[in-house]
Write a protein that holds these residues in place. Sequence first.
Motif, PDB file in Angstrom:
ATOM      1  N   ALA A   6      -9.624   9.175  36.689  1.00 18.74           N
ATOM      2  CA  ALA A   6      -9.939   8.225  37.769  1.00 18.74           C
ATOM      3  C   ALA A   6      -8.696   7.957  38.611  1.00 18.74           C
ATOM      4  O   ALA A   6      -8.757   7.946  39.850  1.00 18.74           O
ATOM      5  N   GLY A   7      -7.558   7.750  37.960  1.00 11.53           N
ATOM      6  CA  GLY A   7      -6.319   7.510  38.696  1.00 11.53           C
ATOM      7  C   GLY A   7      -5.935   8.685  39.566  1.00 11.53           C
ATOM      8  O   GLY A   7      -5.442   8.522  40.694  1.00 11.53           O
ATOM      9  N   ASP A   8      -6.158   9.890  39.081  1.00 19.05           N
ATOM     10  CA  ASP A   8      -5.865  11.091  39.859  1.00 19.05           C
ATOM     11  C   ASP A   8      -6.725  11.130  41.117  1.00 19.05           C
ATOM     12  O   ASP A   8      -6.231  11.368  42.219  1.00 19.05           O
ATOM     13  N   ILE A   9      -8.012  10.882  40.956  1.00 15.15           N
ATOM     14  CA  ILE A   9      -8.926  10.936  42.101  1.00 15.15           C
ATOM     15  C   ILE A   9      -8.624   9.800  43.081  1.00 15.15           C
ATOM     16  O   ILE A   9      -8.573  10.015  44.295  1.00 15.15           O
ATOM     17  N   ILE A  10      -8.391   8.599  42.574  1.00 15.41           N
ATOM     18  CA  ILE A  10      -8.070   7.459  43.439  1.00 15.41           C
ATOM     19  C   ILE A  10      -6.787   7.723  44.211  1.00 15.41           C
ATOM     20  O   ILE A  10      -6.698   7.458  45.412  1.00 15.41           O
TER      21      ILE A  10
END
Length: 130
Positions: A6-10
């Motif tokens: 999720a952090g990567d995509i955000i």
Amino acid sequence: MLGAIAGDIIGSSREFNPVKTTDFPLFTEDSTYTDDSVLTVAIADCILNNGRYEYFLKEYGRKYPGAGYGGMFSRWLSTSTYQPYNSLGNGSAMRVSPVGLAFDTIEEVLAQAKASALVTHNHPEGIKGA
């Protein structure tokens, strides 16, 4: 592991255009997975299938060629060798989260984190990152 992805995509839409506030939408039209998500899934798949890290990383890297890999990793993908290239970058740290999820003891986690790093990041700093 989900937090890492999720952090990567955000963060993907802000990697080259950082914001200086916490007031921003988490997902935008430009949000996408990157090499870090692809290789995190590769590590998880490898663990679930009792595979070899180098094979899974190369397989996933080749399956998703436009994910934003660094130059050294891209060159490694294009070779027939599985030899590491002594990276001291943060890639080994970015993909290691499945190891913490899958193994029960600190000894197992540290050994597997090192094993997952050694595939490409065999420099001592690359290993420390994982």
